[in-house]
Design a protein around this motif. Structure first.
Motif, PDB file in Angstrom:
ATOM      1  N   ASP A 101      -9.184   8.039   9.128  1.00 32.79           N
ATOM      2  CA  ASP A 101      -9.350   6.986   8.138  1.00 32.79           C
ATOM      3  C   ASP A 101      -8.029   6.704   7.420  1.00 32.79           C
ATOM      4  OD1 ASP A 101     -11.292   5.269   6.611  1.00 32.79           O
ATOM      5  OD2 ASP A 101     -10.422   6.412   4.953  1.00 32.79           O
ATOM      6  N   HIS A 103      -5.097   7.108   8.634  1.00 37.54           N
ATOM      7  CA  HIS A 103      -4.256   6.399   9.598  1.00 37.54           C
ATOM      8  C   HIS A 103      -4.659   4.922   9.703  1.00 37.54           C
ATOM      9  CE1 HIS A 103      -1.715   6.189  13.187  1.00 37.54           C
ATOM     10  NE2 HIS A 103      -2.640   5.393  13.674  1.00 37.54           N
ATOM     11  N   ARG A 105      -6.169   3.056   7.627  1.00 36.76           N
ATOM     12  CA  ARG A 105      -5.828   2.291   6.425  1.00 36.76           C
ATOM     13  C   ARG A 105      -4.334   2.016   6.348  1.00 36.76           C
ATOM     14  NH1 ARG A 105      -9.751   2.552   1.977  1.00 36.76           N
ATOM     15  NH2 ARG A 105     -11.437   3.958   2.504  1.00 36.76           N
ATOM     16  N   GLU A 108      -3.643  -0.910   8.047  1.00 39.04           N
ATOM     17  CA  GLU A 108      -4.351  -2.069   7.509  1.00 39.04           C
ATOM     18  C   GLU A 108      -5.442  -2.614   8.416  1.00 39.04           C
ATOM     19  OE1 GLU A 108      -1.769  -4.799   5.425  1.00 39.04           O
ATOM     20  OE2 GLU A 108      -1.570  -3.112   4.034  1.00 39.04           O
ATOM     21  N   ILE A 109      -6.247  -1.723   8.965  1.00 38.69           N
ATOM     22  CA  ILE A 109      -7.409  -2.157   9.730  1.00 38.69           C
ATOM     23  C   ILE A 109      -8.555  -2.356   8.748  1.00 38.69           C
ATOM     24  CG2 ILE A 109      -8.987  -1.561  11.588  1.00 38.69           C
ATOM     25  CD1 ILE A 109      -6.784   0.307  12.641  1.00 38.69           C
ATOM     26  N   ARG A 114     -12.606  -0.694  11.068  1.00 41.02           N
ATOM     27  CA  ARG A 114     -12.096   0.665  10.906  1.00 41.02           C
ATOM     28  C   ARG A 114     -13.156   1.686  11.292  1.00 41.02           C
ATOM     29  NH1 ARG A 114     -10.127   0.262   5.451  1.00 41.02           N
ATOM     30  NH2 ARG A 114     -11.958   1.326   4.664  1.00 41.02           N
TER      31      ARG A 114
END
Lengths: 315, 259
Positions: A101, A103, A105, A108-109, A114
């Motif tokens: 998570d 990674h 973020r 910017e997924i 995500r």
């Protein structure tokens, strides 16, 4: 467009520059292939990977990854790549899922995407039921699997792996290989990996660059590299009680480059023996020679390395 | 240089919060030293007349803002330097190859480290009431939070500066002995700096914590308790905190993960 293009790339660590860790390298990696850099420790593989992943500045020459220059377009490159480092790079205070998570973020997924990607990735590396355990409780194989999952979660174009199976047992290694193949096939990601294991390069890679002293000394498919040294050996065990023992007939075959006979065994040296065995059997049959067993030995990448460097790869 | 990525700042902060939450016992344990300082110095010097101390203040009242500053100084510098732990455990690489600006990384870490330090400062403040410190109201507490924020940002920034120029954690005790402790002792946290020999006083004025502690005294104890006005303290420590984070980001920008 090529996934990676490297032109005349050089990296020297001290300014006086007696030794180049990467020495005027040039090569290309095509899209969605698995490309291996094979060589002993200290050959310059890791340095090359660090330059391609923007962690080191090249001394001279240029390299592009996914079309972006690794020196002048660092952030473009960073967006386009995933990396599995040689040493684990996980936060041990976080769970497996939280590491993914974090990674996702950082890249910017968006939320919905995500969660979906994290589930898929965990499933692929079979860590779903261990996802909520702190990573300091993970075995080294589990850590590596989690890092592979992390490497492709943000849909990179190129996934770099530095010695992905170093220090893992044989069984885990096999599984990691399968994950790598699956990621490559399913996500259509170009994979660039370094290894000093012949078996790994042979099993995984579409093409292999053999590296030594900062240079690529040979680059081709594992098959072609092995053909390059062209010395398959075929051993025939003959029935000496048979109707004929006229082994001289094998010499007449024009593809046989060397012939030896010893105690009922005949050893023939030739190129591409896999294609020649039917002809050998045919000749033997016509001459009335009875063959008990056939043994074909393919050269290994180890032999290839030996051929090019005069040395063996050691751990 | 790319702009600021809020998402990255947030996730770096979040990581720090989770780390803190999981190390609850350590965070609480780290309150031990400030509480011992407060209790024993407060008791021991409670009846002593301390040269230069403002009229009408109990020593525990004078001491509490200083000890809040001390605990924040220690935890902030440590939070900044702990980038080196990430380097050691390899996690820094994961952060450094992400497509976010170095400035965002520095801001995220500063936000995380400052929040941890701020929590400790608040806990010390409230625990000090058990030892006789009187909180004058809500507004002084809110104003003190501003000062606490600025103190923690300043020293997380300082920690990041050290982390950028150091290779590993081996130099940490040296930093503690020769930077952090002098910063604490010269800040007027324990005694008024006016009591020091005159040649040493300019050094105290170069110490960022001096303004932090003096500002805390001004807002918590009233204007009579501080050497400088609250506004001056606020402006000086604000400027220092911005400067420190800028230097930290500049140096951090230039570090390669490996040379």
């Amino acid at each position: 467009m090529d996934a990676i293009e490297v032109k005349d790339l050089t990296k020297r660590f001290n300014s006086k520059g007696s030794v180049a860790a990467v020495d005027h390298l040039s090569f290309r990696v095509a899209e969605s292939e698995i490309f291996g850099l094979l060589g002993p420790n200290g050959a310059g593989k890791t340095t090359l990977i660090k330059i391609l992943t923007t962690l080191l500045k090249p001394t001279s020459g240029m390299a592009t990854v996914a079309g972006y220059d690794v020196h002048t377009e660092k952030n473009r490159v960073r967006e386009s790549i995933g990396i599995v480092f040689q040493e684990p790079a996980l936060d041990w205070r976080l769970t497996g899922r939280e590491n993914l998570d974090f990674h996702a973020r950082m890249y910017e997924i968006r939320r919905g995407e995500r969660e979906k990607r994290i589930e898929e990735a965990l499933k692929l590396v079979e860590l779903e039921d261990k996802a909520d355990i702190m990573t300091d409780k993970y075995s080294s194989g589990m850590k590596r699997r989690l890092e592979i999952a992390r490497g492709f979660i943000h849909n990179p174009k190129v996934l770099f792996m530095d010695e992905p199976t170093l220090g893992l047992d044989t069984q885990t290694r096999r599984r990691i290989w399968d994950y790598i193949k699956e990621v490559n096939a399913r996500e259509r990601i170009t994979v660039v990996l370094t290894t000093h294991q012949m078996e790994e390069a042979d099993y995984l890679c579409d093409r292999v660059g053999i590296m030594d002293h900062g240079k690529i000394i040979a680059l081709d498919t594992p098959r072609n590299l092995k053909d390059l040294i062209s010395s398959d050996l075929v051993s025939l065990e003959l029935n000496m009680e048979g109707s004929s023992n006229d082994v001289e007939v094998f010499k007449s075959l024009d593809f046989v480059t060397e012939f030896r006979e010893h105690n009922g065994f005949v050893t023939l040296k030739m190129e591409r023996a896999d294609l020649r065995i039917p002809a050998i059997m045919e000749v033997a049959k016509r001459a009335g020679i009875e063959i008990i067993s056939v043994n074909l030995r393919k050269p290994s990448l180890e032999d290839v390395f030996l051929h090019f460097t005069g040395r063996r790869i050691r751990e | 240089m790319m702009g600021i990525s809020w998402q990255a700042i947030y996730v770096l902060w979040l990581r720090e919060m989770k780390g803190m939450w999981r190390a609850k016992s350590r965070v609480i344990g780290s309150l031990g030293m400030p509480m011992f300082f407060l209790a024993f110095l407060g008791l021991g010097f409670g009846g002593a007349s301390i040269p230069g101390m403002p009229e009408g203040l109990q020593y525990i009242e004078y001491l509490t803002p200083g000890i809040i500053g001390m605990s924040m100084l220690f935890s902030s510098v440590f939070a900044g330097i702990s980038v080196l732990w990430d380097k050691e455990f390899g996690f820094l690489k994961e952060v450094m190859v992400a497509p976010v600006s170095r400035l965002s990384i520095v801001l995220g870490r500063t936000a995380g480290g400052s929040t941890v330090a701020l929590m400790q400062g608040i806990m010390v403040l409230f625990l000090s009431t058990l030892l006789g410190f009187k909180i004058a109201g809500v507004i002084p507490v809110i104003l003190s939070l501003f000062f606490m924020c600025l103190i923690s940002v300043t020293f997380v920034g300082l920690g990041l500066v050290f982390a950028s120029v150091m290779r590993d954690m081996h130099g940490f005790p040296l930093i503690m002995n020769f930077v952090v402790f002098p910063t604490f002792l010269l800040s007027g946290a324990l005694f008024p700096i006016g009591a020091l020999p005159s040649w040493l006083i300019p050094v105290c004025y170069l110490d960022p914590l001096t303004y932090g502690v003096d500002g805390l005294r001004g807002v918590l104890l009233g204007a009579g308790a501080s050497d400088f006005s609250v506004l001056l303290n606020f402006m000086v420590i604000s400027a220092i905190s911005i400067g420190m984070v800028s230097v930290g980001s500049y140096l951090f920008e230039r570090t390669e993960v490996e040379r």
